[in-house]
Design a protein around this motif. Structure first.
Motif, PDB file in Angstrom:
ATOM      1  N   LYS B  87     -72.653  49.033  20.940  1.00 37.78           N
ATOM      2  CA  LYS B  87     -72.227  50.359  21.418  1.00 37.78           C
ATOM      3  C   LYS B  87     -72.433  50.500  22.930  1.00 37.78           C
ATOM      4  O   LYS B  87     -73.011  51.497  23.403  1.00 37.78           O
ATOM      5  CB  LYS B  87     -72.972  51.454  20.665  1.00 37.78           C
ATOM      6  CG  LYS B  87     -72.559  51.550  19.205  1.00 37.78           C
ATOM      7  CD  LYS B  87     -73.073  52.811  18.562  1.00 37.78           C
ATOM      8  CE  LYS B  87     -72.492  52.963  17.164  1.00 37.78           C
ATOM      9  NZ  LYS B  87     -73.021  54.076  16.433  1.00 37.78           N
ATOM     10  N   ILE B  88     -71.967  49.488  23.671  1.00 41.79           N
ATOM     11  CA  ILE B  88     -72.157  49.505  25.128  1.00 41.79           C
ATOM     12  C   ILE B  88     -71.352  50.661  25.731  1.00 41.79           C
ATOM     13  O   ILE B  88     -70.187  50.850  25.412  1.00 41.79           O
ATOM     14  CB  ILE B  88     -71.717  48.160  25.756  1.00 41.79           C
ATOM     15  CG1 ILE B  88     -72.551  47.025  25.168  1.00 41.79           C
ATOM     16  CG2 ILE B  88     -71.855  48.189  27.264  1.00 41.79           C
ATOM     17  CD1 ILE B  88     -72.101  45.638  25.565  1.00 41.79           C
ATOM     18  N   GLY B  89     -72.009  51.398  26.597  1.00 44.49           N
ATOM     19  CA  GLY B  89     -71.347  52.500  27.306  1.00 44.49           C
ATOM     20  C   GLY B  89     -71.082  53.710  26.439  1.00 44.49           C
ATOM     21  O   GLY B  89     -70.422  54.655  26.881  1.00 44.49           O
ATOM     22  N   ASN B  90     -71.589  53.685  25.206  1.00 46.61           N
ATOM     23  CA  ASN B  90     -71.361  54.829  24.313  1.00 46.61           C
ATOM     24  C   ASN B  90     -72.222  56.004  24.783  1.00 46.61           C
ATOM     25  O   ASN B  90     -73.439  55.877  24.875  1.00 46.61           O
ATOM     26  CB  ASN B  90     -71.731  54.424  22.880  1.00 46.61           C
ATOM     27  CG  ASN B  90     -71.156  55.374  21.856  1.00 46.61           C
ATOM     28  OD1 ASN B  90     -71.191  56.572  22.039  1.00 46.61           O
ATOM     29  ND2 ASN B  90     -70.594  54.824  20.793  1.00 46.61           N
ATOM     30  N   PRO B  91     -71.594  57.137  25.090  1.00 47.01           N
ATOM     31  CA  PRO B  91     -72.387  58.260  25.613  1.00 47.01           C
ATOM     32  C   PRO B  91     -73.313  58.885  24.570  1.00 47.01           C
ATOM     33  O   PRO B  91     -74.291  59.536  24.923  1.00 47.01           O
ATOM     34  CB  PRO B  91     -71.325  59.263  26.073  1.00 47.01           C
ATOM     35  CG  PRO B  91     -70.062  58.870  25.411  1.00 47.01           C
ATOM     36  CD  PRO B  91     -70.154  57.437  25.060  1.00 47.01           C
ATOM     37  N   ASP B  99     -66.357  54.520  18.190  1.00 46.57           N
ATOM     38  CA  ASP B  99     -65.227  54.734  19.104  1.00 46.57           C
ATOM     39  C   ASP B  99     -65.295  56.086  19.805  1.00 46.57           C
ATOM     40  O   ASP B  99     -64.264  56.723  20.059  1.00 46.57           O
ATOM     41  CB  ASP B  99     -63.896  54.558  18.359  1.00 46.57           C
ATOM     42  CG  ASP B  99     -63.841  55.373  17.080  1.00 46.57           C
ATOM     43  OD1 ASP B  99     -64.825  56.079  16.794  1.00 46.57           O
ATOM     44  OD2 ASP B  99     -62.823  55.305  16.376  1.00 46.57           O
ATOM     45  N   THR B 100     -66.516  56.502  20.130  1.00 45.39           N
ATOM     46  CA  THR B 100     -66.678  57.756  20.878  1.00 45.39           C
ATOM     47  C   THR B 100     -65.976  57.625  22.233  1.00 45.39           C
ATOM     48  O   THR B 100     -66.099  56.587  22.890  1.00 45.39           O
ATOM     49  CB  THR B 100     -68.186  58.025  21.105  1.00 45.39           C
ATOM     50  OG1 THR B 100     -68.837  58.003  19.839  1.00 45.39           O
ATOM     51  CG2 THR B 100     -68.426  59.360  21.780  1.00 45.39           C
ATOM     52  N   PRO B 101     -65.210  58.655  22.662  1.00 43.01           N
ATOM     53  CA  PRO B 101     -64.548  58.565  23.972  1.00 43.01           C
ATOM     54  C   PRO B 101     -65.542  58.256  25.091  1.00 43.01           C
ATOM     55  O   PRO B 101     -66.625  58.839  25.153  1.00 43.01           O
ATOM     56  CB  PRO B 101     -63.941  59.961  24.148  1.00 43.01           C
ATOM     57  CG  PRO B 101     -63.751  60.464  22.765  1.00 43.01           C
ATOM     58  CD  PRO B 101     -64.862  59.885  21.955  1.00 43.01           C
ATOM     59  N   GLY B 102     -65.185  57.330  25.938  1.00 39.99           N
ATOM     60  CA  GLY B 102     -66.044  56.942  27.050  1.00 39.99           C
ATOM     61  C   GLY B 102     -66.749  55.625  26.794  1.00 39.99           C
ATOM     62  O   GLY B 102     -67.223  54.972  27.736  1.00 39.99           O
ATOM     63  N   GLN B 106     -63.990  52.027  22.910  1.00 42.91           N
ATOM     64  CA  GLN B 106     -62.808  52.890  22.881  1.00 42.91           C
ATOM     65  C   GLN B 106     -61.915  52.594  24.084  1.00 42.91           C
ATOM     66  O   GLN B 106     -60.686  52.600  23.964  1.00 42.91           O
ATOM     67  CB  GLN B 106     -63.267  54.360  22.887  1.00 42.91           C
ATOM     68  CG  GLN B 106     -62.209  55.349  22.498  1.00 42.91           C
ATOM     69  CD  GLN B 106     -61.636  56.078  23.709  1.00 42.91           C
ATOM     70  OE1 GLN B 106     -62.023  55.805  24.853  1.00 42.91           O
ATOM     71  NE2 GLN B 106     -60.714  56.978  23.454  1.00 42.91           N
ATOM     72  N   THR B 107     -62.532  52.313  25.237  1.00 44.70           N
ATOM     73  CA  THR B 107     -61.754  52.026  26.453  1.00 44.70           C
ATOM     74  C   THR B 107     -60.936  50.743  26.269  1.00 44.70           C
ATOM     75  O   THR B 107     -59.750  50.703  26.595  1.00 44.70           O
ATOM     76  CB  THR B 107     -62.696  51.879  27.663  1.00 44.70           C
ATOM     77  OG1 THR B 107     -63.504  53.038  27.730  1.00 44.70           O
ATOM     78  CG2 THR B 107     -61.930  51.725  28.956  1.00 44.70           C
ATOM     79  N   ILE B 108     -61.597  49.701  25.729  1.00 44.98           N
ATOM     80  CA  ILE B 108     -60.872  48.430  25.528  1.00 44.98           C
ATOM     81  C   ILE B 108     -59.774  48.624  24.496  1.00 44.98           C
ATOM     82  O   ILE B 108     -58.664  48.102  24.643  1.00 44.98           O
ATOM     83  CB  ILE B 108     -61.843  47.306  25.087  1.00 44.98           C
ATOM     84  CG1 ILE B 108     -62.865  47.031  26.178  1.00 44.98           C
ATOM     85  CG2 ILE B 108     -61.082  46.013  24.784  1.00 44.98           C
ATOM     86  CD1 ILE B 108     -64.015  46.147  25.748  1.00 44.98           C
ATOM     87  N   PHE B 109     -60.076  49.407  23.476  1.00 40.45           N
ATOM     88  CA  PHE B 109     -59.048  49.662  22.457  1.00 40.45           C
ATOM     89  C   PHE B 109     -57.850  50.366  23.087  1.00 40.45           C
ATOM     90  O   PHE B 109     -56.699  49.966  22.887  1.00 40.45           O
ATOM     91  CB  PHE B 109     -59.627  50.522  21.312  1.00 40.45           C
ATOM     92  CG  PHE B 109     -58.584  50.951  20.327  1.00 40.45           C
ATOM     93  CD1 PHE B 109     -58.130  50.078  19.357  1.00 40.45           C
ATOM     94  CD2 PHE B 109     -58.024  52.219  20.393  1.00 40.45           C
ATOM     95  CE1 PHE B 109     -57.136  50.454  18.465  1.00 40.45           C
ATOM     96  CE2 PHE B 109     -57.026  52.604  19.506  1.00 40.45           C
ATOM     97  CZ  PHE B 109     -56.592  51.721  18.542  1.00 40.45           C
ATOM     98  N   PHE B 110     -58.145  51.385  23.877  1.00 39.72           N
ATOM     99  CA  PHE B 110     -57.083  52.221  24.430  1.00 39.72           C
ATOM    100  C   PHE B 110     -56.253  51.498  25.495  1.00 39.72           C
ATOM    101  O   PHE B 110     -55.041  51.631  25.531  1.00 39.72           O
ATOM    102  CB  PHE B 110     -57.712  53.494  25.013  1.00 39.72           C
ATOM    103  CG  PHE B 110     -56.717  54.559  25.320  1.00 39.72           C
ATOM    104  CD1 PHE B 110     -56.149  55.314  24.306  1.00 39.72           C
ATOM    105  CD2 PHE B 110     -56.331  54.809  26.636  1.00 39.72           C
ATOM    106  CE1 PHE B 110     -55.214  56.288  24.597  1.00 39.72           C
ATOM    107  CE2 PHE B 110     -55.393  55.783  26.926  1.00 39.72           C
ATOM    108  CZ  PHE B 110     -54.841  56.530  25.903  1.00 39.72           C
TER     109      PHE B 110
END
Lengths: 278, 225
Positions: B87-91, B99-102, B106-110
């Protein structure tokens, strides 16, 4: 590496860097936080889109790069999703209170049946089979993974037997028996209200006749134990026509779906990346 | 052990699940076995991941053809896996969705997986167009029906189709192309789909029985001893 390959690589790198700088400056002007990262990500997205589209020219190294990246990312994505949603979300809360506490998941306590069997113990079964499945990686004990495979196949067969029998067989047959005289109030009423209105009685009746006869004749076409001649052959022929309409409709929908995806990618390239359209 | 045990497991599990429909105390079995299936599927994902690493590392180590691309696959895999598992960078905290935004995941997915995925499918639009050129020839009656049906569906989804027949009076509204597309979908298409579904249903039921009874054994692979 050939001279052409070197020139192409340099061009791609220069274009990428140029786009990155341009998008980062644009993001900075718009007051976006982490504008460098934002510029990189939009550029990355655009280049990956173009890399896949480059396959239209021919199979090339840029396409292969994107293709291999896609494989790796997808595998990582599904593994992570499976771990967090199934193992952490569903399995751990049933097996361990301390691990549930660690992952901050609500513990799902089971019940004692008859004072000697704890209901949550059954969840060790998939864990054992899961570990057995990993034995596939061993050349000596790989055959043990067949037990897990047998469990998966048995579960699928048992579940699908019932599911398909209900939804694809019984339900479909029962839905085919529709009223062939819709809203019937006598022949006089029928002829005096005769129209080709989409909500009219005639259209509804024709639809139901086509559904009933179409299913019957479609099934006749798939029945190969009797030669398709005479009345049977004619019914089979009508069945083919109905199936052709179905294939045409499916084809039309597939084309629409693919084209809308393409429109989405083109929109991204021209609006979000190049900023040509608004 | 190598063949009889798997066949017994299949027989036991398959029969139990079918019987559970008719025995109320066993009703929960269906739901549990779906969950069991999902759990084993996750182990299968891990097996797949392990296999992917093994195959690509071997390719890189032996410098087989196109080994450089294996590095790209490994990079993508490890990047996505580490972002997701740790969960790197997960706020949010550990309980937050992966897949929490940020989050990196989620970023790589998006920005990577989603464009790759949709472009890969969008690419098919070109091949479908070329296939339609070949298929859409009214050579005989069947091909003409297919052509007309596909054309109605395609036109029915576009503003041009609506415009073409918008002058039709209410009494003939079924002949308006969008209405015709709806009618094709809900009537002849439905009949065809149903005939196919009934065939599939019978096929699945038959195949399930063959598997449960041990007649179909190909899933066990070849017996090497």
């Amino acid at each position: 590496m050939s001279r052409l390959a070197i020139i192409v690589t340099i061009c791609v790198v220069v274009l990428f860097l140029g786009s990155w700088i341009f998008k980062a400056l644009q993001a900075q002007d718009a007051g976006v936080d982490h504008y460098l990262l934002r510029g990189f990500l939009v550029t990355c997205s655009a280049f990956l889109t173009l890399a896949i589209l480059s396959f239209l020219y021919k199979d090339n190294p840029i396409y292969k790069f994107a293709e291999h990246l896609y494989v790796g990312i997808s595998a990582g994505y599904w593994m992570s999703q499976g771990f967090w949603s199934t193992i952490v979300g569903n399995l751990i809360p049933r097996l361990s209170q301390s691990l549930s506490g660690f992952f901050k998941q609500p513990y799902n306590a089971g019940e004692w049946m008859g004072g000697f069997f704890y209901t949550n113990w059954v969840f060790y079964v998939p864990v054992i089979f899961g570990v057995l499945l990993l034995m596939r990686l061993s050349s000596k004990y790989g055959w043990i993974s067949r037990w897990a495979l047998a469990f998966i196949v048995g579960t699928t067969a048992g579940l699908q037997f019932i599911r398909y029998m209900r939804s694809d067989f019984i339900e479909q047959i029962s839905s085919t028996f529709v009223p062939l005289l819709v809203d019937w109030q006598g022949i006089g009423h029928f002829f005096s209200n005769l129209s080709l209105s989409a909500t009219g009685q005639l259209v509804a009746m024709v639809s139901n006749w086509i559904i009933f006869l179409g299913v019957l004749c479609g099934l006749i076409y798939f029945f190969f134990s009797k030669e398709h001649t005479g009345l049977f052959g004619k019914a089979s022929r009508f069945g083919i026509w109905i199936l052709m309409v179905t294939f045409g409709a499916s084809f039309g929908y597939t084309v629409m779906g693919r084209v809308s995806l393409l429109v989405g990618r083109i929109t991204f390239l021209f609006r979000d990346w190049l900023g040509i359209t608004s | 052990m190598k063949r009889q045990v798997p066949l017994l497991i299949t027989l036991f599990v398959g029969t139990l699940l079918i019987v559970s429909v008719f025995v109320p105390p066993l009703e929960g079995m269906q739901e549990n076995s779906t969950l069991f299936f999902d759990i084993i599927a996750v182990f299968a994902f891990f097996l797949g991941g392990g296999n992917l690493i093994r195959i690509h590392l071997t390719k890189v180590a032996r410098k087989k053809g196109d080994w450089e691309y294996s590095l790209v696959t490994l990079f993508g895999f490890l990047l996505m896996l580490s972002s997701g598992l740790f969960k790197i960078g997960n706020p949010g905290d550990i309980a937050a969705a992966v897949d929490t935004p940020g989050s990196w995941f989620q970023t790589i997915f998006f920005y990577m997986m989603s464009p790759l995925n949709s472009t890969m499918y969008a690419l098919l639009a070109f091949f479908v167009a070329s296939a339609s050129y070949r298929a859409f020839r009214a050579k005989n009656r069947e091909a003409t029906i297919l052509l007309v049906s596909a054309f109605i569906i395609l036109l029915g989804q576009t503003p041009f189709g609506t415009m073409l027949t918008s002058w039709m009076p209410d009494k003939f509204s079924v002949l308006e192309i969008p209405n015709m597309a709806v009618w094709v979908m809900s009537s002849p298409n439905l009949a065809g789909q149903r005939a196919i579904l009934i065939g599939i249903g019978l096929g699945v039921v038959g195949m399930s029985l063959r598997i449960i009874l041990g007649i179909e054994r190909t899933y066990l692979g070849e017996d090497k001893g």
